[in-house]
Design a protein around this motif. Structure first.
Motif, PDB file in Angstrom:
ATOM      1  N   VAL A  65     -33.552  28.843-108.542  1.00 28.37           N
ATOM      2  CA  VAL A  65     -32.790  28.225-107.457  1.00 28.37           C
ATOM      3  C   VAL A  65     -31.413  27.834-107.988  1.00 28.37           C
ATOM      4  N   PHE A  66     -30.389  28.557-107.538  1.00 26.64           N
ATOM      5  CA  PHE A  66     -29.029  28.344-108.033  1.00 26.64           C
ATOM      6  C   PHE A  66     -28.155  27.660-106.995  1.00 26.64           C
ATOM      7  N   TYR A  67     -28.743  26.909-106.068  1.00 26.32           N
ATOM      8  CA  TYR A  67     -27.929  26.319-105.015  1.00 26.32           C
ATOM      9  C   TYR A  67     -28.347  24.882-104.732  1.00 26.32           C
ATOM     10  N   VAL A  68     -27.393  24.126-104.220  1.00 28.42           N
ATOM     11  CA  VAL A  68     -27.610  22.759-103.755  1.00 28.42           C
ATOM     12  C   VAL A  68     -26.867  22.642-102.430  1.00 28.42           C
ATOM     13  N   ASN A  69     -26.901  21.464-101.815  1.00 26.66           N
ATOM     14  CA  ASN A  69     -26.136  21.250-100.587  1.00 26.66           C
ATOM     15  C   ASN A  69     -25.374  19.937-100.693  1.00 26.66           C
ATOM     16  N   PRO A  70     -24.462  19.664 -99.779  1.00 18.05           N
ATOM     17  CA  PRO A  70     -23.660  18.446 -99.901  1.00 18.05           C
ATOM     18  C   PRO A  70     -24.478  17.159 -99.921  1.00 18.05           C
TER      19      PRO A  70
END
Length: 490
Positions: A354-359
């Motif tokens: 998982v290479f993503y995050v959110n604000p």
């Protein structure tokens, strides 16, 4: 089990996310996970009709959560990994910790200027601890003169297969290197130094404190060589290793630990200046993009900018065998499937990093993912677009810049790997993340740590500009002209 990996056991309807055990409570930190659910006022008794019909309680008795449902589910599916504290750092100010305490001589591997690129590559592949080898003039020398890493290997591969974009003054050199490599003539590292344009070699003594190195890293430098008083290299300290230190030992350093529960949107880290590659584009476009822009990784997106994967320069280790060269003419999406297969072989299971995050991700959640995936950056996304025909509306509104396809691709001979469907036709189960709206890097986080403790790192954009490679034959619209811009290579 890796807390930042999602296991796949079937198609769209059977996709399951493995949930790791919840992490231990942190001292002085409030986990966002405990703020996420609806709080019901139990002083209100639901009516008989409500109970009979199975209706939810009245909205008057509910508080709206501070996180979106997608953010909550992401936290549930991928909770931060437990931190391993070292008692020798308890009660100390991190600024008084010496650089030498964080490095090991076992991470140091040497080659010489006359070492062949092939032998240097074999040494690099074996050094998984630091992903770099140090270059000296000869075996009798103790002084480092350069380094050789996966960025350099990527640049070399592009030259050998004739897919690089040299400036006019390097065309002859590139042609000579390619001809010698194809004739199986040994090429020493000395001869490829002009194609390995890298950041300055930074050397610090082991008794320097972390306040010095965090200013260096917060300014955009990715690694430093650590020496003793005799000038002998005793270790290599990277941005990632320092981030790991602050993640594991943050509970001992209150100024740092107080930042972890805060949301990315509130701490002001990250950038909307993004460079990505379309999933249908040839792998060579991604490799050239990283080489020209001085990037260690690039986001792979579909036709509506959902992040479908990540390609890094470290992944070029899968291209060091001649039989793998046909991968260069396949799509980025196909190469991602090869990467996942290789990781499955290594770990004994199918997993999706998982290479993503959110604000709405906390800084702790972001740092935990960086540490778990050994990545230099996390892509910031919003909720995924349901299908390519119904794109989502980004809250931050990045401007999408779409250059024309490169006309310099060279056809490679060899066995073709099985093809995969275009990204635009992939089922929505592949859109696990969301629409790309930003990026946060190790440099951004270390810059934040430095500023929060009163230090003054220089502007990281200066280092990024030095690493970026100009190419007169490549098509590259300016990303500096707009604060919020997204450069998509197709």
């Amino acid at each position: 089990m890796d807390p930042n990996a999602v296991n796949f056991r079937g198609g769209r309807d059977s996709q399951e996310a493995s949930i790791s055990p919840p992490p231990p409570q942190r001292t002085g930190s409030a986990s966002s996970l405990h703020k996420s659910g609806h709080t019901i006022n139990h002083s209100h008794r639901a009516s008989f009709a409500e109970n009979l019909r199975g209706l939810p309680p009245s909205p008057r008795n509910q508080r709206h959560p501070s996180f979106t449902q997608a953010a909550i589910q992401d936290l549930l599916n991928h909770p931060p990994a437990p931190r391993q504290h070292n008692p020798r750092f308890a009660g100390r100010d991190w600024r008084d910790v010496a650089i030498g305490e964080l490095v090991s001589k076992d991470d140091v591997s040497w080659v010489e200027m006359n070492t062949s690129v092939e032998d240097a590559t074999m040494t690099l592949l074996k050094n998984t601890a630091s992903n770099v080898v140090i270059v000296r003039e000869n075996a009798a020398s103790l002084a480092p003169v350069s380094t050789f890493d996966y960025n350099d290997l990527n640049a070399y591969i592009l030259v050998v297969v004739g897919l690089a974009h040299p400036s006019d003054d390097l065309v002859e050199l590139y042609d000579t290197i390619a001809q010698r490599a194809q004739a199986r003539v040994s090429i020493p590292l000395r001869d490829i130094q002009p194609i390995c344009r890298k950041e300055s070699l930074v050397v610090l003594q082991g008794d320097e404190d972390l306040a010095k190195v965090i200013e260096v890293f917060g300014s955009g430098v990715h690694r430093v060589l650590v020496t003793n008083h005799n000038g002998e290299v005793v270790g290599i300290l990277s941005q990632l290793k320092l981030i790991e230190f602050f993640w594991n030992e943050g509970v001992n350093f209150r100024v740092i630990d107080d930042l972890y529960p805060r949301l990315l949107r509130d701490v002001g880290v990250g950038s909307q200046q993004i460079i990505a590659i379309n999933a249908d584009s040839p792998l060579t476009e991604a490799l050239n993009l990283m080489n020209q822009e001085g990037l260690s990784s690039v986001a792979v997106v579909d036709s509506v900018l959902n992040v479908v994967g990540n390609i890094s320069t470290t992944d070029v280790k899968l291209l060091t065998n001649a039989t793998s060269l046909p991968l260069l003419q396949n799509s980025c999406l196909h190469f991602i499937s090869v990467i996942l297969t290789e990781q499955g072989v290594e770990k004994g299971k199918d997993s999706f990093p998982v290479f993503y995050v959110n604000p709405y991700s906390t800084l702790a959640h972001t740092v935990a993912k960086l540490v778990a995936t050994h990545s230099h950056r996390m892509w910031i996304v919003e909720s995924a677009s349901p299908s390519p025909s119904a794109p989502g509306t980004p809250s931050l509104g990045p401007t999408v810049l779409v250059p024309t396809p490169s006309s310099s691709q060279t056809s490679l001979t060899g066995t073709h790997f099985p093809s995969v469907p275009p990204a635009s036709t992939m089922p929505s189960s592949h859109h696990l993340s969301g629409r790309l709206i930003g990026v946060v890097t190790l440099t951004d986080i270390l810059n934040l740590f430095a500023r929060s403790t009163g230090l003054n790192p220089s502007d990281p954009s200066e280092q990024r500009a030095r690493r970026r490679r100009s190419s007169s034959s490549s098509v590259r619209p300016s990303i500096e002209s707009s604060r919020a811009s997204l450069d998509i290579r197709r």
